[in-house]
Design a protein around this motif. Structure first.
Motif, PDB file in Angstrom:
ATOM      1  N   PHE A  24       0.833  -1.197   0.000  1.00 31.33           N
ATOM      2  CA  PHE A  24       0.000   0.000   0.000  1.00 31.33           C
ATOM      3  C   PHE A  24       0.874   1.256   0.000  1.00 31.33           C
ATOM      4  O   PHE A  24       2.063   1.203   0.283  1.00 31.33           O
ATOM      5  CB  PHE A  24      -0.912  -0.019   1.236  1.00 31.33           C
ATOM      6  CG  PHE A  24      -1.888  -1.161   1.211  1.00 31.33           C
ATOM      7  CD1 PHE A  24      -3.102  -1.046   0.560  1.00 31.33           C
ATOM      8  CD2 PHE A  24      -1.572  -2.376   1.810  1.00 31.33           C
ATOM      9  CE1 PHE A  24      -4.002  -2.102   0.518  1.00 31.33           C
ATOM     10  CE2 PHE A  24      -2.458  -3.445   1.776  1.00 31.33           C
ATOM     11  CZ  PHE A  24      -3.668  -3.306   1.129  1.00 31.33           C
ATOM     12  N   ASP A  25       0.203   2.391  -0.324  1.00 28.24           N
ATOM     13  CA  ASP A  25       0.866   3.699  -0.258  1.00 28.24           C
ATOM     14  C   ASP A  25       2.128   3.751  -1.125  1.00 28.24           C
ATOM     15  O   ASP A  25       3.141   4.343  -0.732  1.00 28.24           O
ATOM     16  CB  ASP A  25       1.193   4.047   1.202  1.00 28.24           C
ATOM     17  CG  ASP A  25       1.384   5.555   1.404  1.00 28.24           C
ATOM     18  OD1 ASP A  25       0.990   6.333   0.508  1.00 28.24           O
ATOM     19  OD2 ASP A  25       1.933   5.936   2.454  1.00 28.24           O
ATOM     20  N   VAL A  80     -12.232   4.448  -1.687  1.00 32.61           N
ATOM     21  CA  VAL A  80     -11.241   3.595  -2.349  1.00 32.61           C
ATOM     22  C   VAL A  80     -11.252   2.286  -1.573  1.00 32.61           C
ATOM     23  O   VAL A  80     -11.041   2.283  -0.354  1.00 32.61           O
ATOM     24  CB  VAL A  80      -9.838   4.223  -2.290  1.00 32.61           C
ATOM     25  CG1 VAL A  80      -8.778   3.226  -2.769  1.00 32.61           C
ATOM     26  CG2 VAL A  80      -9.790   5.513  -3.106  1.00 32.61           C
ATOM     27  N   LEU A  81     -11.509   1.167  -2.249  1.00 30.93           N
ATOM     28  CA  LEU A  81     -11.623  -0.136  -1.581  1.00 30.93           C
ATOM     29  C   LEU A  81     -10.700  -1.128  -2.269  1.00 30.93           C
ATOM     30  O   LEU A  81     -10.813  -1.379  -3.472  1.00 30.93           O
ATOM     31  CB  LEU A  81     -13.078  -0.607  -1.622  1.00 30.93           C
ATOM     32  CG  LEU A  81     -13.386  -1.949  -0.952  1.00 30.93           C
ATOM     33  CD1 LEU A  81     -13.088  -1.900   0.556  1.00 30.93           C
ATOM     34  CD2 LEU A  81     -14.847  -2.332  -1.191  1.00 30.93           C
ATOM     35  N   ILE A  82      -9.779  -1.682  -1.472  1.00 30.22           N
ATOM     36  CA  ILE A  82      -8.743  -2.578  -1.993  1.00 30.22           C
ATOM     37  C   ILE A  82      -8.836  -3.926  -1.272  1.00 30.22           C
ATOM     38  O   ILE A  82      -9.096  -3.977  -0.065  1.00 30.22           O
ATOM     39  CB  ILE A  82      -7.350  -1.924  -1.800  1.00 30.22           C
ATOM     40  CG1 ILE A  82      -7.294  -0.602  -2.595  1.00 30.22           C
ATOM     41  CG2 ILE A  82      -6.231  -2.873  -2.218  1.00 30.22           C
ATOM     42  CD1 ILE A  82      -6.058   0.222  -2.344  1.00 30.22           C
ATOM     43  N   ASN A  83      -8.614  -5.000  -2.014  1.00 30.81           N
ATOM     44  CA  ASN A  83      -8.671  -6.374  -1.483  1.00 30.81           C
ATOM     45  C   ASN A  83      -9.958  -6.617  -0.694  1.00 30.81           C
ATOM     46  O   ASN A  83      -9.922  -7.072   0.463  1.00 30.81           O
ATOM     47  CB  ASN A  83      -7.455  -6.669  -0.593  1.00 30.81           C
ATOM     48  CG  ASN A  83      -6.133  -6.509  -1.326  1.00 30.81           C
ATOM     49  OD1 ASN A  83      -6.105  -6.349  -2.543  1.00 30.81           O
ATOM     50  ND2 ASN A  83      -5.041  -6.539  -0.584  1.00 30.81           N
ATOM     51  N   ARG A 117     -22.062  -6.412   4.588  1.00 28.07           N
ATOM     52  CA  ARG A 117     -20.867  -5.913   5.281  1.00 28.07           C
ATOM     53  C   ARG A 117     -19.711  -6.029   4.304  1.00 28.07           C
ATOM     54  O   ARG A 117     -19.551  -7.067   3.647  1.00 28.07           O
ATOM     55  CB  ARG A 117     -20.593  -6.755   6.520  1.00 28.07           C
ATOM     56  CG  ARG A 117     -19.344  -6.328   7.281  1.00 28.07           C
ATOM     57  CD  ARG A 117     -19.089  -7.267   8.455  1.00 28.07           C
ATOM     58  NE  ARG A 117     -17.925  -6.839   9.235  1.00 28.07           N
ATOM     59  CZ  ARG A 117     -17.393  -7.563  10.211  1.00 28.07           C
ATOM     60  NH1 ARG A 117     -17.922  -8.745  10.538  1.00 28.07           N
ATOM     61  NH2 ARG A 117     -16.334  -7.121  10.858  1.00 28.07           N
ATOM     62  N   TYR A 118     -18.917  -4.969   4.180  1.00 27.00           N
ATOM     63  CA  TYR A 118     -17.715  -5.103   3.360  1.00 27.00           C
ATOM     64  C   TYR A 118     -16.491  -4.649   4.127  1.00 27.00           C
ATOM     65  O   TYR A 118     -16.536  -3.726   4.926  1.00 27.00           O
ATOM     66  CB  TYR A 118     -17.841  -4.408   2.008  1.00 27.00           C
ATOM     67  CG  TYR A 118     -17.949  -2.907   1.959  1.00 27.00           C
ATOM     68  CD1 TYR A 118     -19.179  -2.273   1.970  1.00 27.00           C
ATOM     69  CD2 TYR A 118     -16.815  -2.107   1.811  1.00 27.00           C
ATOM     70  CE1 TYR A 118     -19.286  -0.902   1.870  1.00 27.00           C
ATOM     71  CE2 TYR A 118     -16.906  -0.728   1.691  1.00 27.00           C
ATOM     72  CZ  TYR A 118     -18.149  -0.129   1.730  1.00 27.00           C
ATOM     73  OH  TYR A 118     -18.249   1.244   1.616  1.00 27.00           O
ATOM     74  N   GLN A 119     -15.413  -5.380   3.861  1.00 30.08           N
ATOM     75  CA  GLN A 119     -14.143  -5.119   4.537  1.00 30.08           C
ATOM     76  C   GLN A 119     -13.025  -5.050   3.495  1.00 30.08           C
ATOM     77  O   GLN A 119     -13.111  -5.681   2.438  1.00 30.08           O
ATOM     78  CB  GLN A 119     -13.842  -6.248   5.534  1.00 30.08           C
ATOM     79  CG  GLN A 119     -14.858  -6.356   6.655  1.00 30.08           C
ATOM     80  CD  GLN A 119     -14.816  -7.710   7.330  1.00 30.08           C
ATOM     81  OE1 GLN A 119     -15.304  -8.690   6.784  1.00 30.08           O
ATOM     82  NE2 GLN A 119     -14.228  -7.763   8.520  1.00 30.08           N
ATOM     83  N   ARG A 127      -7.646  -0.118   7.480  1.00 30.44           N
ATOM     84  CA  ARG A 127      -8.773  -1.038   7.340  1.00 30.44           C
ATOM     85  C   ARG A 127     -10.085  -0.307   7.126  1.00 30.44           C
ATOM     86  O   ARG A 127     -10.337   0.730   7.734  1.00 30.44           O
ATOM     87  CB  ARG A 127      -8.908  -1.903   8.606  1.00 30.44           C
ATOM     88  CG  ARG A 127      -7.852  -2.966   8.700  1.00 30.44           C
ATOM     89  CD  ARG A 127      -8.084  -3.869   9.909  1.00 30.44           C
ATOM     90  NE  ARG A 127      -6.996  -4.829  10.007  1.00 30.44           N
ATOM     91  CZ  ARG A 127      -6.920  -5.942   9.281  1.00 30.44           C
ATOM     92  NH1 ARG A 127      -7.893  -6.245   8.437  1.00 30.44           N
ATOM     93  NH2 ARG A 127      -5.892  -6.758   9.405  1.00 30.44           N
ATOM     94  N   ILE A 128     -10.915  -0.884   6.273  1.00 29.67           N
ATOM     95  CA  ILE A 128     -12.282  -0.414   6.059  1.00 29.67           C
ATOM     96  C   ILE A 128     -13.203  -1.554   6.482  1.00 29.67           C
ATOM     97  O   ILE A 128     -12.964  -2.710   6.124  1.00 29.67           O
ATOM     98  CB  ILE A 128     -12.508  -0.055   4.581  1.00 29.67           C
ATOM     99  CG1 ILE A 128     -11.644   1.149   4.186  1.00 29.67           C
ATOM    100  CG2 ILE A 128     -13.990   0.199   4.308  1.00 29.67           C
ATOM    101  CD1 ILE A 128     -11.667   1.434   2.683  1.00 29.67           C
ATOM    102  N   ASP A 129     -14.219  -1.226   7.262  1.00 25.82           N
ATOM    103  CA  ASP A 129     -15.190  -2.236   7.703  1.00 25.82           C
ATOM    104  C   ASP A 129     -16.532  -1.530   7.849  1.00 25.82           C
ATOM    105  O   ASP A 129     -16.738  -0.763   8.794  1.00 25.82           O
ATOM    106  CB  ASP A 129     -14.732  -2.846   9.038  1.00 25.82           C
ATOM    107  CG  ASP A 129     -15.615  -4.024   9.463  1.00 25.82           C
ATOM    108  OD1 ASP A 129     -16.746  -4.167   8.934  1.00 25.82           O
ATOM    109  OD2 ASP A 129     -15.180  -4.786  10.333  1.00 25.82           O
TER     110      ASP A 129
END
Ligand code: NI
Length: 177
Positions: A24-25, A80-83, A117-119, A127-129
């Motif tokens: 990342f980044d 922005v959503l990754i993996n 639910r998305y993570q 982390r996005i949850d």
């Protein structure tokens, strides 16, 4: 900053499974996201997945304030959503119209889980949850389908509600892709 060509249905690259981002980044990831953002903005899209510009990574972007392609849609936060991993919260499905920049000029009615639910991660590795419903849940499912090689027409059950936007919705001010 580049508006990239969006692959159209029929291109075999849209049917491939995307691979996870490992770092990342990085300058490469930020450059990819800048191109995706420019491309989505130029085409007035609600979301875009990296495979749509020929990059086989698990990266999607989405977000809607007011979008003329979806005049009745509720707002969805810029994301922005990754993996990503998606987990339906209920088995209930809801049908509604969808379009796709890879299927220009068409619309179809697609069943999607109503609650989800998305993570995953953002571009910095945070982390996005989230648990979402309605149009937000629909957009996430549509975009993440691109990461497993699925385009929305492959989800349609009733092909009497699939066709050209200008024929389905004559006189309405909906962009043609
Ligand atoms: Ni799409």
């Amino acid at each position: 900053m580049t508006v990239r060509e969006v692959l159209r249905m029929g291109d075999a690259r849209l049917l491939e499974k995307a691979i996870p981002v490992e770092k990342f980044d990085t300058p490469e990831l930020h450059a990819l996201l800048a191109d995706m953002q420019d491309t989505m903005a130029a085409l007035d899209g609600a979301g875009l997945a990296a495979p749509q510009i020929g990059v086989g990574l698990q990266v999607v972007i989405f977000g809607i304030e007011h979008n003329p392609r979806y005049p009745d849609a509720e707002a969805v936060p810029w994301t922005v959503l990754i993996n990503p991993t998606l987990t339906p919260v209920s088995k209930k499905l809801e049908e509604d119209w969808e379009g796709c920049l890879s299927v220009p000029g068409m619309r179809g009615v697609v069943p999607r889980y109503t609650r989800l639910r998305y993570q995953g991660f953002d571009q910095y590795g945070n982390r996005i949850d989230r648990s979402v419903d309605g149009f937000h849940a629909r957009v996430v499912q549509h975009e993440c389908d691109h990461l497993i090689g699925v385009l929305y027409p492959m989800r349609i059950r009733d092909f009497s509600r699939f066709g050209f936007t200008e024929v389905l919705f004559p006189g309405e001010d909906i962009a043609d892709d």
